[in-house]
Each structure stands twice: as C-alpha cells, then as structure tokens.
Write a protein that holds these residues in place. Structure first.
Motif, PDB file in Angstrom:
ATOM      1  N   GLY A 357       0.812  -1.214   0.000  1.00 48.76           N
ATOM      2  CA  GLY A 357       0.000   0.000   0.000  1.00 48.76           C
ATOM      3  C   GLY A 357       0.842   1.259   0.000  1.00 48.76           C
ATOM      4  O   GLY A 357       0.689   2.131  -0.860  1.00 48.76           O
ATOM      5  N   LEU A 358       1.756   1.366   0.960  1.00 45.71           N
ATOM      6  CA  LEU A 358       2.628   2.541   1.039  1.00 45.71           C
ATOM      7  C   LEU A 358       3.601   2.575  -0.133  1.00 45.71           C
ATOM      8  O   LEU A 358       3.922   3.653  -0.653  1.00 45.71           O
ATOM      9  CB  LEU A 358       3.401   2.536   2.359  1.00 45.71           C
ATOM     10  CG  LEU A 358       2.701   3.175   3.555  1.00 45.71           C
ATOM     11  CD1 LEU A 358       3.540   3.020   4.809  1.00 45.71           C
ATOM     12  CD2 LEU A 358       2.413   4.654   3.285  1.00 45.71           C
ATOM     13  N   TYR A 359       4.083   1.416  -0.543  1.00 49.50           N
ATOM     14  CA  TYR A 359       4.986   1.377  -1.696  1.00 49.50           C
ATOM     15  C   TYR A 359       4.289   1.904  -2.945  1.00 49.50           C
ATOM     16  O   TYR A 359       4.833   2.720  -3.688  1.00 49.50           O
ATOM     17  CB  TYR A 359       5.465  -0.060  -1.920  1.00 49.50           C
ATOM     18  CG  TYR A 359       6.210  -0.256  -3.219  1.00 49.50           C
ATOM     19  CD1 TYR A 359       7.528   0.165  -3.368  1.00 49.50           C
ATOM     20  CD2 TYR A 359       5.576  -0.851  -4.317  1.00 49.50           C
ATOM     21  CE1 TYR A 359       8.202  -0.006  -4.566  1.00 49.50           C
ATOM     22  CE2 TYR A 359       6.247  -1.026  -5.515  1.00 49.50           C
ATOM     23  CZ  TYR A 359       7.552  -0.596  -5.626  1.00 49.50           C
ATOM     24  OH  TYR A 359       8.210  -0.768  -6.811  1.00 49.50           O
ATOM     25  N   HIS A 360       3.051   1.449  -3.159  1.00 49.83           N
ATOM     26  CA  HIS A 360       2.285   1.906  -4.315  1.00 49.83           C
ATOM     27  C   HIS A 360       2.005   3.396  -4.214  1.00 49.83           C
ATOM     28  O   HIS A 360       2.096   4.137  -5.207  1.00 49.83           O
ATOM     29  CB  HIS A 360       0.976   1.123  -4.416  1.00 49.83           C
ATOM     30  CG  HIS A 360       0.074   1.581  -5.507  1.00 49.83           C
ATOM     31  ND1 HIS A 360      -0.968   2.459  -5.293  1.00 49.83           N
ATOM     32  CD2 HIS A 360       0.086   1.314  -6.830  1.00 49.83           C
ATOM     33  CE1 HIS A 360      -1.565   2.702  -6.442  1.00 49.83           C
ATOM     34  NE2 HIS A 360      -0.961   2.018  -7.382  1.00 49.83           N
ATOM     35  N   ALA A 361       1.657   3.875  -3.002  1.00 52.74           N
ATOM     36  CA  ALA A 361       1.387   5.303  -2.818  1.00 52.74           C
ATOM     37  C   ALA A 361       2.623   6.132  -3.147  1.00 52.74           C
ATOM     38  O   ALA A 361       2.540   7.156  -3.836  1.00 52.74           O
ATOM     39  CB  ALA A 361       0.924   5.558  -1.389  1.00 52.74           C
ATOM     40  N   LYS A 362       3.770   5.683  -2.673  1.00 49.11           N
ATOM     41  CA  LYS A 362       5.008   6.452  -2.882  1.00 49.11           C
ATOM     42  C   LYS A 362       5.407   6.494  -4.357  1.00 49.11           C
ATOM     43  O   LYS A 362       5.777   7.541  -4.884  1.00 49.11           O
ATOM     44  CB  LYS A 362       6.135   5.834  -2.053  1.00 49.11           C
ATOM     45  CG  LYS A 362       7.365   6.721  -1.912  1.00 49.11           C
ATOM     46  CD  LYS A 362       8.299   6.191  -0.845  1.00 49.11           C
ATOM     47  CE  LYS A 362       9.456   7.157  -0.599  1.00 49.11           C
ATOM     48  NZ  LYS A 362      10.346   6.678   0.484  1.00 49.11           N
ATOM     49  N   THR A 363       5.308   5.355  -5.034  1.00 47.05           N
ATOM     50  CA  THR A 363       5.671   5.323  -6.452  1.00 47.05           C
ATOM     51  C   THR A 363       4.671   6.106  -7.287  1.00 47.05           C
ATOM     52  O   THR A 363       5.057   6.774  -8.258  1.00 47.05           O
ATOM     53  CB  THR A 363       5.761   3.874  -6.956  1.00 47.05           C
ATOM     54  OG1 THR A 363       4.534   3.183  -6.656  1.00 47.05           O
ATOM     55  CG2 THR A 363       6.908   3.143  -6.294  1.00 47.05           C
ATOM     56  N   SER A 364       3.388   6.048  -6.923  1.00 51.17           N
ATOM     57  CA  SER A 364       2.370   6.787  -7.676  1.00 51.17           C
ATOM     58  C   SER A 364       2.585   8.286  -7.542  1.00 51.17           C
ATOM     59  O   SER A 364       2.605   9.020  -8.544  1.00 51.17           O
ATOM     60  CB  SER A 364       0.966   6.412  -7.184  1.00 51.17           C
ATOM     61  OG  SER A 364       0.684   5.060  -7.429  1.00 51.17           O
ATOM     62  N   VAL A 365       2.757   8.747  -6.307  1.00 51.07           N
ATOM     63  CA  VAL A 365       2.971  10.181  -6.080  1.00 51.07           C
ATOM     64  C   VAL A 365       4.251  10.641  -6.779  1.00 51.07           C
ATOM     65  O   VAL A 365       4.294  11.734  -7.367  1.00 51.07           O
ATOM     66  CB  VAL A 365       3.031  10.483  -4.569  1.00 51.07           C
ATOM     67  CG1 VAL A 365       3.422  11.936  -4.320  1.00 51.07           C
ATOM     68  CG2 VAL A 365       1.677  10.195  -3.921  1.00 51.07           C
ATOM     69  N   GLY A 366       5.274   9.811  -6.741  1.00 49.49           N
ATOM     70  CA  GLY A 366       6.517  10.161  -7.427  1.00 49.49           C
ATOM     71  C   GLY A 366       6.328  10.293  -8.928  1.00 49.49           C
ATOM     72  O   GLY A 366       6.927  11.164  -9.572  1.00 49.49           O
ATOM     73  N   SER A 367       5.487   9.436  -9.511  1.00 42.50           N
ATOM     74  CA  SER A 367       5.250   9.514 -10.951  1.00 42.50           C
ATOM     75  C   SER A 367       4.460  10.749 -11.334  1.00 42.50           C
ATOM     76  O   SER A 367       4.463  11.143 -12.503  1.00 42.50           O
ATOM     77  CB  SER A 367       4.496   8.258 -11.417  1.00 42.50           C
ATOM     78  OG  SER A 367       3.158   8.268 -10.953  1.00 42.50           O
TER      79      SER A 367
END
Length: 640
Positions: A357-367
């Motif tokens: 969940g947090l990994y996906h959130a971090k990569t999404s926001v970064g993109s």
C-alpha cells in the motif's frame, strides 16, 4: 496449475542413471567376453602341439601360470574319448551363474577338418561389474551440476508460469468484475436523474460514490486492455499525470465516504481541515488513482488507532506545491521501522500486511512529480504528507469573484441555505457600501419575470446560477443561453465535473464554482475606477501579430492591450471602456470562430468591433454588428 516439474526431473534422472548402469554392465560384460575369447585363442595356439601329442605334463608345467592369471582354469576335452585333464588339476564343471566358458577347438590339420578336441577356459561372469559401477559413479558426479542447473531453470520457469497464470486469472477476474459493475452503475445513473427530493448534500454524496465506482470499473478494464496488449497494467496508471484536478473537492468527497465507512467505530473521528486557504488548489493527477492512494492512507491511519482516536486530513498550499496531510493521534512508529516504510514489502502494525500500500502510494505520487513524506513520534501519532506540484487552474474555474461597484449580483438557487451562504459572504465585504445590490431568486419563473421586466438592466449583473433546479426542466445553463447572459454567468454546482455540463459551460463562456466551495471563494470589490479608454484592443492567438501591434502602438504613442483568447479579454473587460475599438482575429486557436466570439464581446457592451483577418469582408456579411473587416496591419500604421 499443474504440480511442479521437479519430481518429474528427479524421476527422469534416476531412470536415466539406472539405464546407464545396466548399459555399462552389459558393455563391460560383452567387452570382457570378447577379451577372454581372444586371450583363450592365443593360449590355445601355444598349447596346440603338446595337447595333440598328449604331452600333458608339459602343458601343466608351461601354461599353469598364464591360465591361472587370467582364468579360473582350463579343461582339455579330447575327441578320441581319452580322459580330460585340467589346469589346475581337479577342476570340474563350474556354476554357469558364476562363470562363463570360452571354448576353443583344436584340429589335427591346418584345414580344420579333423577335430582333436576342445579346450574350455572358465572365467568369472561378474568380474567386470565393479568396473561398470566405478564408471557409473563417475558419470553421476559429472551430471550432478548439470542436474542442479536444470533443476534451478525448471524452478524459475515454474515460478514465472505460476505468476503469469495468477496474473491472467486476476486480470480475467478484474475484467469480469468491472464488466459486471457497469450494469448496476448504469442503473444507478438512471436513478440519479430523479433524486430531486433529496437534499443537495446527499445528492452530491451519492453521485460521488457512483462516480468512484465507475472510475474503479473503468480503471480495471483499462488495466486489463493494457495487459492484453503486453503493456504494464500496474505502473502506467500512475505514470500518466492526467489533467488538472481540484483537490479540495476530491478530499471533501472522500472524507464523507470514509465517515460512512467507519461510522460503526463510534470512537473514531475523521475530520477535514478545508478552509479558504485550500480554495483553488489544483494538481495534475489521475483522479481515481489519487483517490485510491488517499483512501489507503486514511484507512492506515484509522487502523493505527485504538478504540478511540482522531484522523485529520488537511489541504494547504506551500509555495509552488500543494500538500495533503493525513495525521492520526495513534501510537506512532519506531524510527528504525519508519526509515524502511515505503519500500516494497515493508509494513508495520498490520497483521498480514504486505507493505504494498505505502509502496504503491510512494511510487504513484513520485510519478506525478510529487513526494510522500512520513513523520511519526511514538505515543503521539503519525503524519503522512503528499506534496504535489501546483497546476494552473483550468479556464472554467473561478479563482475569485471581482465585483464592480454599482453592478448588481443575481443569485438563482432552489436551496435556501445557499442563498444564506452568499448573503453572508457578500455582507462580509460590505457590498452595499459600494452600491452592489444582491437579487435572490429561487425559481426559473422569477428570474425570467425580472429579466423581461427590465431587459436592459438584465445585461449588467453578475449571475450566480445553480445548475440543477429541483422540480424544473430548466437548468442554470439553459436559462443563461435563453437570456443571452452566458459570458456573465458563473455556474455554482456540484456537477461541475460532468462532461456535458462542462462542455455547455465552455460553449456559453460561462465559468464554474463547485457548490461545496461557495463559502470559500475569495471575494473582492474593484476600486471605483473609470474604465480606461484604449486606442485599440487586439484578440489574436498569433504572438508575432500581437508583438507587431504592440511595437506599432509604442512608436505611435497609442494605448493598446492584446490578448491571446477571448476568455483572457473577458477577465479584463470590466476595466476597459466600452468605447474602445476591439479587433478580433477571425480564426483563433483550437478552431475558435472569432466572428462568433465577437457576439459575446458585443453582449458585454462594446460597439466598435472589427475582424482583423485576411479573409474577404463578404464572408462575414451575416454579422451586422461589425464595424468593419480589416487586415492584420495595426489601425494606426498609416500614421507612422
């Protein structure tokens, strides 16, 4: 999915080695027999003369050593019936299970016609087996690394095949779920058209929930299509930023949804901190993906709380960035764990959590060009901040109300509470002290009656119109079109995101304010100024043309302003005298018809309107309000 192929590999290996052992035993036995037969023939050739002559003693003396060295022994069986003898003495018939025989006949003559007898050599049948086993063991040792590599390759292939089959299964399931969801969503859309009996707040909530379900279904289908084309089905959604989205509306609707989701947990409070400072904050994000990320963060915050606690979601500007902060007053996270959170597979405080969940959130926001920051203190709680670059508001959005002194304001809404909101907002800036009258209407009939009574006065006000009027077929946009007030209309509606509403608003030159933000929109009153009379105004999308006119105006000492779009001109029009000549390009950017736009300029009160174009004037004969059709040269170029 079939069982792993590793057991099959082991079985094949064992069968292969067993067959190899059998083959080696057979080969060594055959080779030994061939060797013994040749050796027996050589020995017999040396013993031929003594045996024919009957010199048994000489045979025993000379050949005892060679025979006993390579054979169990030898027996001479004469043809004439004499008693046989053996080397060593007393050797009798041997067990055929243990020994084989190499029989060599001996003839009296070289033509092999008169048989003297035969010499039988006995040798062990199994002496070659240890040699075969030794070779077999060497082969096993050589093949073990090969088998290990093959085993590892098969394991990798099996794991990949398992992942692909699982992925295909999930994609198929997602596509089926998305497909099945669309039918009930379509039914809900039909029902949504007849929710006039519900309060505005509940209509907004239901529309938001249905819209999110539709977004999820569409996103699942899109991911499935991408995977079918061989594209990534997970990262791309995050990789495409999308158009500018109004963050306050997304946050507000999601907070409402989360309060309903966790309403059974009485001790849990979810609060939003939206205030005037959060008005008009946009970011270029995919809305459904952003909602998923923010929803997961709020869920994490709630799950970190005991039976009672507070989760706060705050939206604020920070320089050129926008920050969305999700904070809880839970138990907090240890610093050593905090440093790893956001990495794939890292989780904390959630039984069975995968850390995705947090990994996906971090990569999404970064993109999306942003960042995700986690702060926590043991015993006080955790705050997760999403920082995104601010995006320019779209053309339809009203960043602030600028009221002209003496110009009335018309409010049309079927909800009495909205009238109270606007009344309070206008009183806070003392509009009466500036001669601004606020007119309130609740029905289309009231607005029509007032507009028809004083058609001239109806051209001046700023109109704040609701889109959906309960109990009436008319909408705020249809009334704006009917009364010819589109360019002075601001649609105040919760349905601003609907494509049809947005398209009609842009067509009529109306702008929009989300109804939930009516209490936050900045309001100011323009200072009492006499509109400035300019020598010319040019509306042209070509920067070279605008620069040419500007340089000519400077050389001639003329007062001049230029705009690239009609929308830009509308924003500054109140400060420009209606006596100013307006020059409009006939072909504006994005296929906009300048001649048609000139009608909206006329509706604002401007009379001296020209088309600046290379086309012939006859082409625009239908536009009777035009003062003329001229070329692209500045009107004062002949004065230079």
């Amino acid at each position: 999915m079939k069982a792993p192929p590793l057991n099959n590999l082991l079985r094949k290996f064992l069968v292969f080695q067993l067959l190899t052992l059998v083959a080696l035993v057979g080969l060594t036995v055959a080779f030994t027999g061939h060797f013994k037969n040749r050796l027996a023939g050589q020995l017999t050739e040396a013993l031929r003369e003594p045996l024919i002559s009957g010199d048994i003693r000489s045979v025993s003396t000379q050949m005892s050593g060679p025979i006993s060295r390579d054979f169990r022994g030898a027996v001479w069986v004469p043809k004439n019936g004499d008693a046989p003898f053996s080397v060593p003495i007393g050797l009798g018939p041997q067990n055929i299970l243990l020994y084989r025989t190499a029989a060599v006949p001996i003839y009296f003559d070289e033509q092999s016609t008169r048989l003297a007898g035969q010499l039988l050599f006995y040798y062990s049948r199994w002496t070659s087996i240890p040699t075969a086993i030794a070779i077999w063991l060497v082969l096993i040792l050589i093949s073990i690394p090969v088998v290990r590599r093959e085993n590892a390759q098969l394991a990798r292939e099996y794991e990949l095949r398992l992942k692909f089959e699982l992925k295909d299964s999930q994609a198929s399931l997602a596509a089926q779920v998305a497909h099945d969801i669309r039918s009930p969503v379509a039914a809900l859309d039909t029902v949504l058209k007849d929710l006039s009996q519900l309060p505005e707040e509940k209509r907004v909530m239901i529309r938001g929930a249905v819209g999110r379900i539709r977004d999820i279904a569409n996103n699942l289908l899109e991911q499935n299509r991408k995977e079918a084309r061989g594209e990534s089905g997970h990262e791309p959604a995050a990789a495409v930023p999308g158009s500018a989205q109004l963050l306050s509306n997304i946050v507000d609707s999601l907070i409402t949804e989360k309060r309903l989701q966790f309403r059974a947990q009485i001790g849990i409070e979810i609060d939003s901190r939206l205030d005037p400072s959060s008005y008009g904050l946009f970011a270029a994000i995919p809305p459904s993906e952003f909602k998923r990320v923010l929803s997961n963060l709020i869920n994490n915050a709630v799950e970190s709380l005991p039976e009672k606690g507070l989760v706060t979601v705050q939206l604020a500007a920070n320089g050129d960035s926008t920050e969305i902060r999700v904070q809880d007053n839970g138990k907090g996270i240890p610093q050593d764990v905090l440093a790893r959170l956001g990495q794939r597979g890292e989780t904390h405080g959630k039984a069975g959590g995968s850390g995705l969940g947090l990994y996906h959130a971090k990569t999404s926001v970064g993109s999306w060009g942003g960042s995700l920051i986690i702060d926590s203190e043991l015993g006080k709680g955790t705050a997760v901040t999403i920082r995104l670059p601010r995006a320019r508001p779209p053309e339809w959005f009203v960043s602030g109300l600028v009221l002209s002194p003496g110009a009335p304001i018309v409010v049309l809404d079927d909800d009495a509470s909205i009238h109270q909101v606007w009344q309070g907002r206008f009183e806070s800036v003392h509009v009466k002290d500036h001669g601004v009258e606020v007119l309130h209407f609740s029905t289309p009939a009231e607005l029509r009656s007032w507009a028809r009574t004083d058609a001239r006065a109806a051209k001046d006000p700023l109109y704040l119109l609701d889109y959906e009027l309960v109990g009436y077929r008319d909408t705020g946009l249809s009334l704006a079109e009917e009364l010819g007030i589109g360019a002075r209309t601001i649609l105040v509606t919760s349905r601003y995101e609907e494509k049809g509403v947005l398209a009609d608003s842009l067509r009529l030159k109306a702008r929009l304010i989300p109804k939930s933000l009516a209490g936050f929109v900045p309001i100011r009153i323009k200072k009492d100024e006499v509109p400035e009379r300019l020598d010319a105004v040019l509306i042209d999308d070509d920067p070279l043309t605008r620069m040419t006119w500007t340089m000519a105006a400077t050389r001639s000492g003329k007062k001049f302003q230029s705009f690239s779009t009609v929308a830009e001109f509308f924003k500054e029009a109140p400060a420009i005298s209606h006596e100013t000549p307006i020059y409009i390009d006939a072909d504006l950017a994005d296929g906009v018809n300048g001649a048609q736009e000139s009608l909206s300029v006329r509706d604002l009160g401007f009379q001296d309107i020209h088309l600046a174009t290379g086309h012939e004037a006859a082409r625009f004969a239908a536009y009777k309000h035009l003062r003329g059709v001229v070329g692209k040269e500045p009107p004062w170029s002949q004065e230079e």
